[in-house]
Design a protein around this motif. Structure first.
Motif, PDB file in Angstrom:
ATOM      1  N   TYR A  74       2.579  -2.828  12.620  1.00  0.00           N
ATOM      2  CA  TYR A  74       3.810  -3.496  12.189  1.00  0.00           C
ATOM      3  C   TYR A  74       3.809  -3.702  10.674  1.00  0.00           C
ATOM      4  N   LEU A  75       2.671  -4.145  10.126  1.00  0.00           N
ATOM      5  CA  LEU A  75       2.580  -4.348   8.683  1.00  0.00           C
ATOM      6  C   LEU A  75       2.714  -3.036   7.930  1.00  0.00           C
ATOM      7  N   MET A  76       2.197  -1.949   8.507  1.00  0.00           N
ATOM      8  CA  MET A  76       2.274  -0.646   7.847  1.00  0.00           C
ATOM      9  C   MET A  76       3.677  -0.060   7.920  1.00  0.00           C
ATOM     10  N   ARG A  77       4.478  -0.515   8.872  1.00  0.00           N
ATOM     11  CA  ARG A  77       5.836   0.013   9.026  1.00  0.00           C
ATOM     12  C   ARG A  77       6.853  -0.709   8.156  1.00  0.00           C
ATOM     13  N   ARG A  78       6.476  -1.818   7.593  1.00  0.00           N
ATOM     14  CA  ARG A  78       7.440  -2.582   6.807  1.00  0.00           C
ATOM     15  C   ARG A  78       7.892  -1.780   5.604  1.00  0.00           C
ATOM     16  N   THR A  79       9.136  -2.005   5.211  1.00  0.00           N
ATOM     17  CA  THR A  79       9.727  -1.230   4.129  1.00  0.00           C
ATOM     18  C   THR A  79      10.149  -2.147   2.987  1.00  0.00           C
ATOM     19  N   GLY A  80      10.647  -1.521   1.923  1.00  0.00           N
ATOM     20  CA  GLY A  80      11.151  -2.288   0.787  1.00  0.00           C
ATOM     21  C   GLY A  80      10.037  -3.003   0.046  1.00  0.00           C
ATOM     22  N   LYS A  81      10.292  -4.237  -0.369  1.00  0.00           N
ATOM     23  CA  LYS A  81       9.334  -4.994  -1.146  1.00  0.00           C
ATOM     24  C   LYS A  81       8.051  -5.286  -0.374  1.00  0.00           C
ATOM     25  N   GLU A  82       8.154  -5.372   0.973  1.00  0.00           N
ATOM     26  CA  GLU A  82       7.010  -5.706   1.795  1.00  0.00           C
ATOM     27  C   GLU A  82       6.282  -4.477   2.312  1.00  0.00           C
ATOM     28  N   SER A  83       6.658  -3.291   1.853  1.00  0.00           N
ATOM     29  CA  SER A  83       5.971  -2.079   2.300  1.00  0.00           C
ATOM     30  C   SER A  83       4.539  -2.075   1.789  1.00  0.00           C
ATOM     31  N   LEU A  84       3.670  -1.384   2.515  1.00  0.00           N
ATOM     32  CA  LEU A  84       2.263  -1.334   2.137  1.00  0.00           C
ATOM     33  C   LEU A  84       2.096  -0.731   0.750  1.00  0.00           C
ATOM     34  N   MET A  85       2.791   0.358   0.475  1.00  0.00           N
ATOM     35  CA  MET A  85       2.663   1.016  -0.822  1.00  0.00           C
ATOM     36  C   MET A  85       3.110   0.099  -1.956  1.00  0.00           C
ATOM     37  N   ASN A  86       4.206  -0.618  -1.748  1.00  0.00           N
ATOM     38  CA  ASN A  86       4.706  -1.504  -2.799  1.00  0.00           C
ATOM     39  C   ASN A  86       3.763  -2.674  -3.029  1.00  0.00           C
ATOM     40  N   ARG A  87       3.166  -3.177  -1.951  1.00  0.00           N
ATOM     41  CA  ARG A  87       2.238  -4.300  -2.095  1.00  0.00           C
ATOM     42  C   ARG A  87       0.980  -3.883  -2.858  1.00  0.00           C
ATOM     43  N   ILE A  88       0.520  -2.673  -2.597  1.00  0.00           N
ATOM     44  CA  ILE A  88      -0.649  -2.182  -3.330  1.00  0.00           C
ATOM     45  C   ILE A  88      -0.280  -1.904  -4.784  1.00  0.00           C
ATOM     46  N   LYS A  89       0.925  -1.387  -4.999  1.00  0.00           N
ATOM     47  CA  LYS A  89       1.377  -1.123  -6.361  1.00  0.00           C
ATOM     48  C   LYS A  89       1.453  -2.414  -7.166  1.00  0.00           C
ATOM     49  N   LYS A  90       1.884  -3.509  -6.536  1.00  0.00           N
ATOM     50  CA  LYS A  90       2.047  -4.796  -7.218  1.00  0.00           C
ATOM     51  C   LYS A  90       0.783  -5.650  -7.153  1.00  0.00           C
ATOM     52  N   PHE A  91      -0.269  -5.157  -6.500  1.00  0.00           N
ATOM     53  CA  PHE A  91      -1.464  -5.951  -6.239  1.00  0.00           C
ATOM     54  C   PHE A  91      -2.156  -6.367  -7.538  1.00  0.00           C
TER      55      PHE A  91
END
Length: 860
Positions: free
Chosen positions: A709-726
């Motif tokens: 479920y966490l990996m499917r989230r999109t937009g600001k809460e997407s996994l890629m975006n969270r790692i980018k902003k980490f």
């Protein structure tokens, strides 16, 4: 989200959920256009609301899916005995609702199916068991209710009487409602839940409408955290797109003439999730919903029905943008002279760009707008003093409507609010604005994104004397090509605007030979842009007259000069800028004090910018402020802060390098990893380590379905975006310990052998964890980790526990605060805009001696 119950009755639609014809938008409560109905001061003959909609839409039985069906609540008491009386809550939604409550409630709701329980008591127990916080319990019930798509549920032939399945079936048949389902579940969970009847401004609502009988509706209030709070389940899961009465003609949008008749349409229902309607604050909710019982307004000072009718029509995004109407707070505005002003403000106004759509109502105006009149450039959007003003000039009398839209930096456009405008008399000599650019007048966030930061003129309107030069200055935060020109296509004016760049400062000189109203357009082109883009505009008001040569100054002029000199003692840029503006207002000759004040402001702003960017740990802000500081004449005075900022930037760039391989991964690789039904333990553990570092709790990661479920989230809460902003500064030590435990049984080769995606995430997580294992914390933040042995067991959790977090060097979790010595050395501005006295060695540029004879570092 939920599939709405069909409705047999003739009704209208709801406010926030209705979305009329117009530009498409995200289904988050933001919206492009909406409908309008006749208002109290209509110029046309009054007509009944219900009949007008039916006749216009030519639908004999118009059904509003956004009005709750009240048929089955007659046997359900509004409140139960023993409930607390309706009183205002002592705190706000943001004070009691945590992200963890939403996540836990939504997670529980996803696991429960309608057939899992035969009674409301059993279903409520499944949804709330083990939850200690009542707000979490209500969230689970709310999420489950709005998640039921009754149109897709396969019901058995014989459903159990008074069971959840029976209510859901009745909802599908149009005989029950979300309000009923939510009420029964809350009461089964022993949570006080009231049913509230009243009026709700729905899709059938027209801004300015006075008759509300066709807007009957109902919603809930729940008693949690010691207070009553609203819930509107239906509006939280449904919107109507494309609803229009067919009365309005779009005449101007985003600065361009349109003249487009809006076709009549009932619109269509769209399932969505709008969290705004879960526990909205009473002060905002009353703009849309008015209960029959005034006590259920939950306001300390309840309003009357007339006040409700007159309130501005504000959408959820209006409040999410923290906006307020600071002009006349009425939904109907009357113009006697052909002019109208609407002004909004927001605490985050610098991150918002606003635009509009202007409509004309042929019916209520008694005549169509003349084909000879083109409403082009009759609305100006002015960004000024933390506010946005819409100045409207009507070329002809009639009934108009303006929809205000906003774009928050990085988000889609949202419909904010609407006003009905009645122009009784138009000026014969009214002229359009010289231009009406899409970005409006005045600096805005697009100006800064383009690389220009206003230094001198922050308002949208510049008034000056013709035949006398005025200069506008910007700080250039990155290299761009700049064009500036007057909006009038006049060859005679092209020689009266000049552009020059001095260091990182852009100077635009204006000298208009005649009085009048003009538009200045500023366009930029970056290295990657194919053509110039309009990023800033000014409305110029040139007054006739030349400088009066006098040998004396008036008392007011002397006072302005003295106040400017006095302001040089201040460490607050706002105080100095106010004195500069007052000095400029009198157009006084500069005898040196103006230059000193401008230097002082630049110095204070540079030092504060460095401090703020270090505290925020934002790469873009650090790069921008470092560039400005290094290219300024104060570079050597700011050297200590520059070094601190460079250290933090290097640390952030290292974290960015860690994420590079993940962000470059093929989408197919990530999808393959996410789609594992039963993953190998190493895959699950690696992803648990990743999400632990991203801030998720351990208990939310034990089930692979939750990880999916966490990996499917999109937009600001997407996994890629969270790692980018980490940023690892936000990682708690116990989270790093836990991530290390997940990774310890494996090494990099094992992870890569399992799958490419697993290996890439393993490397990222182990890099972050290794930064926490270094005994010298400052070294771990400024140097890339040495190559690890094949066995990752060298990630030593005990090292984390033993290391000290209080280093004098840059600590990832520490912020720079002004100390006496630090400010003495660097003239650093604190977060409140103040600065300590500078030492003699590094004197403040405002010091009288230093300004009179500045050293080389202060030379212009």
């Amino acid at each position: 989200m939920g599939g709405g119950a069909s409705k047999p009755a003739k009704q209208n639609t709801t406010p926030e959920e209705s979305k009329p014809h117009g530009p498409t938008e995200s289904v988050d409560g933001s919206s492009p256009r909406k409908t309008s109905e006749q208002g109290p001061q209509s110029l046309g003959p009054p007509q009944g609301e219900g009949e007008e909609v039916e006749e216009k839409l030519d639908i004999p039985d118009y059904i509003d899916i956004l009005q709750e069906n009240t048929e089955d609540v007659n046997d359900i008491p509004v409140v139960q005995d023993g409930y607390p009386p309706p009183k205002p809550a002592s705190n706000r939604k943001s004070d009691i609702l945590r992200a963890a409550d939403i996540a836990e409630g939504d997670k529980r709701a996803r696991k429960i199916k309608p057939e899992d329980a035969n009674t409301f008591e059993d279903l409520a127990a499944l949804l709330t068991k083990g939850m200690s916080r009542d707000v979490q319990q209500v969230r689970a019930i709310f999420s489950w209710v709005i998640g039921q798509n009754v149109q897709e549920i396969k019901f058995p032939e014989n459903v159990i009487l008074n069971s959840p399945m029976q209510i859901l079936k009745r909802m599908k048949e149009g005989k029950s409602s979300y309000t009923t389902l939510f009420t029964l579940l809350c009461r089964a969970a022993k949570i006080p839940c009231a049913i509230i009847h009243g009026f709700a401004k729905s899709a059938g609502y027209e801004v300015g409408q006075t008759e509300l009988e066709n807007l009957r509706n109902m919603w809930n209030a729940v008693y949690i955290n010691g207070g009553w709070r609203f819930v509107f389940p239906l509006w939280a899961c449904k919107v109507v797109v494309g609803h229009s009465t067919g009365k309005w003609t779009l005449v101007e949008a985003k600065g361009k003439g349109v003249r487009e008749k809006m076709p009549a349409s009932t619109g269509e229902s769209v399932s969505t999730l709008n969290d705004y309607y879960f526990l909205p604050d009473a002060e905002e909710f009353v703009y849309r919903c008015f209960p029959d019982n005034p006590e259920w307004q939950l306001l300390r000072k309840p309003i009357s029905k007339d006040e409700f009718v007159e309130m501005p029509y504000c959408r959820p995004s209006f409040f999410e943008y923290k906006a307020k109407v600071v002009s006349k707070p009425k939904c109907v505005l009357i113009s006697e002279d052909g002019l109208c002003n609407i002004c909004l403000k927001s605490s985050i106004i610098e991150d918002i760009m606003m635009t509009y759509e202007l409509f004309y109502n042929d019916e209520e105006s008694n005549s169509p707008i003349s084909s000879e009149v083109q409403l082009d450039k009759y609305v100006a959007v002015l960004n000024q003093n933390g506010k946005v003003a819409f100045k409207i000039r009507f070329p002809s009398p009639g009934v108009y409507k303006i929809d205000v839209h906003g774009i928050l930096k990085g988000d889609a456009m949202s419909w904010l609010c609407s006003f009905k405008l009645i122009c009784k008399n138009a000026r014969m000599d009214i002229k359009p604005f010289p231009c009406n650019p899409d970005v409006g007048f005045g600096p805005n966030f697009k100006t800064e994104l383009a690389g220009l930061k206003a230094e001198t003129h922050h308002d949208s309107v510049i008034s000056f004397h013709s035949k006398r030069e005025t200069e506008i200055k910007f700080i250039m935060t990155k290299y761009v090509q700049v064009q500036s020109h007057y909006s009038m296509d006049s060859h005679q004016l092209k020689n009266f605007v000049s552009t020059r760049v001095v260091g990182n400062q852009l100077c635009i000189g204006l000298a208009i030979p005649q009085k009048g109203e003009f538009g200045l357009q500023i366009n930029t082109k970056g290295n990657e842009d194919k053509e110039f883009q309009n990023v800033c505009n000014y409305l110029l008001e040139a007054q006739d007259g030349e400088r009066k040569h006098r040998t004396y100054e008036t008392a007011s002029e002397k006072k302005a000069r003295v106040e400017l000199k006095v302001s040089l003692r201040s460490k607050d840029p706002v105080v100095i800028k106010r004195a500069i503006d007052q000095f400029a207002k009198f157009d006084l000759d500069d005898k040196g004090e103006l230059k000193k004040a401008q230097d002082k402001i630049e110095y204070l702003k540079l030092s504060k910018g460095l401090r703020d960017s270090v505290n925020r740990r934002n790469v873009e802000a650090l790069e921008e402020n470092l560039h400005q500081a290094k290219s300024s004449k104060f570079e050597h005075k700011l050297q200590s802060l520059i070094q601190k900022a460079e250290d933090v930037l290097a640390d952030l760039q290292k974290t960015k390098r860690y994420a590079h391989e993940i962000l470059e991964m093929n989408l197919v690789t990530v999808t393959e990893l996410r789609n594992y039904q039963t993953p190998k333990p190493i895959v699950h553990d690696v992803m648990k380590a990743v999400f632990t570092l991203l801030g998720e709790r351990k208990e939310m990661l034990e089930d692979w379905r939750d990880v999916q479920y966490l990996m499917r989230r999109t937009g600001k809460e997407s996994l890629m975006n969270r790692i980018k902003k980490f940023d690892k500064v936000h990682v708690e030590e116990n989270s790093a310990n836990l991530a290390s435990q997940f990774l310890n049984p494996y090494d990099e080769d094992m992870a890569h052998a399992t799958s490419a995606g697993c290996g890439t995430f393993y490397v990222w997580a182990s890099n972050i964890v290794s930064d926490f294992t270094t005994s010298d914390h400052s070294d771990s933040r400024h140097h890339a980790p040495k190559s690890r042995s094949r066995n990752h067991s060298n990630i030593n959790t005990s090292a984390m526990k033993s290391r000290s977090r209080n280093h004098s060097n840059i600590n990832a979790s520490a912020k720079i605060h002004p100390s006496k010595n630090e400010d003495e050395d660097e003239g650093v501005v604190s977060d409140q805009g103040q600065s300590e006295q500078l030492s003699d060695q590094n004197a403040d540029p405002s010091d009288e001696n230093q300004i009179q004879e500045p050293d080389e570092g202060y030379q212009s």
